[in-house]
Write an enzyme that holds these catalytic residues in place. Structure first.
Site, mmCIF file in Angstrom:
data_model
loop_
_atom_site.group_PDB
_atom_site.id
_atom_site.type_symbol
_atom_site.label_atom_id
_atom_site.label_comp_id
_atom_site.label_asym_id
_atom_site.label_seq_id
_atom_site.Cartn_x
_atom_site.Cartn_y
_atom_site.Cartn_z
ATOM 1 N N HIS A 130 7.310 6.683 -5.520
ATOM 2 C CA HIS A 130 7.543 7.624 -4.424
ATOM 3 C C HIS A 130 7.551 6.918 -3.075
ATOM 4 O O HIS A 130 6.654 6.125 -2.790
ATOM 5 C CB HIS A 130 6.454 8.703 -4.395
ATOM 6 C CG HIS A 130 6.385 9.526 -5.632
ATOM 7 N ND1 HIS A 130 5.243 10.204 -6.015
ATOM 8 C CD2 HIS A 130 7.307 9.800 -6.581
ATOM 9 C CE1 HIS A 130 5.472 10.852 -7.146
ATOM 10 N NE2 HIS A 130 6.721 10.620 -7.510
ATOM 11 N N HIS A 219 7.912 2.408 1.806
ATOM 12 C CA HIS A 219 7.679 1.431 0.753
ATOM 13 C C HIS A 219 7.190 2.123 -0.508
ATOM 14 O O HIS A 219 6.852 3.303 -0.495
ATOM 15 C CB HIS A 219 6.628 0.401 1.202
ATOM 16 C CG HIS A 219 5.292 0.998 1.487
ATOM 17 N ND1 HIS A 219 4.977 1.590 2.684
ATOM 18 C CD2 HIS A 219 4.187 1.113 0.711
ATOM 19 C CE1 HIS A 219 3.718 2.044 2.647
ATOM 20 N NE2 HIS A 219 3.225 1.761 1.453
#
Length: 278
Positions: A130, A219
């Protein structure tokens, strides 16, 4: 490699409430434009969200309150099959240098998994990652319909784009108790993700929720270890990635397509939008 200050969640599914949020209409029907919620919907309970800071493994310290649910808005990411063996090789080279590393979410020592390439690939990379678009925060049950509906309004039309993961970096949570090794988005996709973070911030503000961090660094995180050893991690991955970058002869570690946005509230996942070809 400069120290980064951004938010991360470990992709763990710890909930502010152990149960599922009640079924509601926002999950099933198309919504027409809504006015801002009434003031009584904008109240949020006091909490101390420590998921903030670079690479924090979505370790949340806000208290359990009956009727509250953890909210997380994110872009799902699947690592392409052709990249997995390259990443496994990198992690295997890293494991002997820093033997205290664990796989995010699975919490299994990398040193054990690295004995079997197939098992390491499956446990480390065989799941959905995610990219967080907002902080993980608690919301009241009365806010669920409003939050989901407004997110869907904000993201009515999102064109498909490419996301470029170009850099390994280390992050540390606010308490300086855990360090994380992550793949950061640079170049392609960064501008689009930053705009999407702002749209989520708009919805959060209307509901009295804290906004995302300034200068966000999108990230995904793969590994974690106890304590603040970010400097050691950074120096190690810089050295290893430099040699591997020369071998792959490319700046990017891997690319993926943006296919949509999801929102998890408690244990229930809501589809916010799907990308459309542009």
């Amino acid at each position: 490699m400069e120290a980064l200050k951004t938010i991360y969640g470990s992709d763990s599914d710890d909930d502010a409430d152990d149960g599922e949020p009640p079924m509601n209409g926002a999950e099933f029907k198309e919504v027409s434009p809504l006015p801002p919620p009434p003031l009584d919907l904008l109240q949020v309970p006091n909490f101390n969200d420590t998921s903030a800071a670079p690479g924090a493994s979505r370790i949340r310290s806000f208290p359990h309150v009956v009727g509250n649910y953890a909210l997380h808005v994110y872009v799902p990411v699947l690592i392409p099959p052709m990249v997995k063996k390259q990443l496994v090789l990198f992690v295997k080279r890293l494991a002997p240098v820093i033997p205290s590393l664990y796989v995010v979410d699975a919490d299994i020592p990398v040193s054990e998994l690295s004995k079997d390439d197939e098992k390491l690939e499956k446990v480390l990379l065989g799941r959905e990652f995610h990219i967080s678009l907002g902080r993980t925060v608690p919301i009241g049950v009365h806010q669920i319909d409003s939050v989901v509906a407004m997110l869907r309004q904000k993201f009515l039309s999102q064109r498909r784009y490419i996301i470029e993961f170009s850099k390994w970096d280390a992050f540390v949570n606010d308490e300086q108790t855990r360090s994380f090794l992550s793949l950061e988005v640079l170049g392609r996709g960064l501008s689009e993700l930053t705009k999407q973070i702002k749209l989520v911030d708009d919805v959060y503000k209307l509901h009295g929720l804290p906004e995302f961090y300034k200068n966000p660094r999108p990230h995904i995180s793969l590994l974690w270890t106890l304590g603040n050893i970010s400097d050691m991690l950074k120096k190690t991955v810089e050295r290893l990635d430099r040699s591997q970058s020369n071998a792959r002869n490319s700046r990017a570690i891997f690319f993926c397509k943006f296919n949509g946005i999801e929102c998890k509230i408690g244990k229930k996942t809501y589809n916010i939008c799907k990308s459309v070809d542009g």
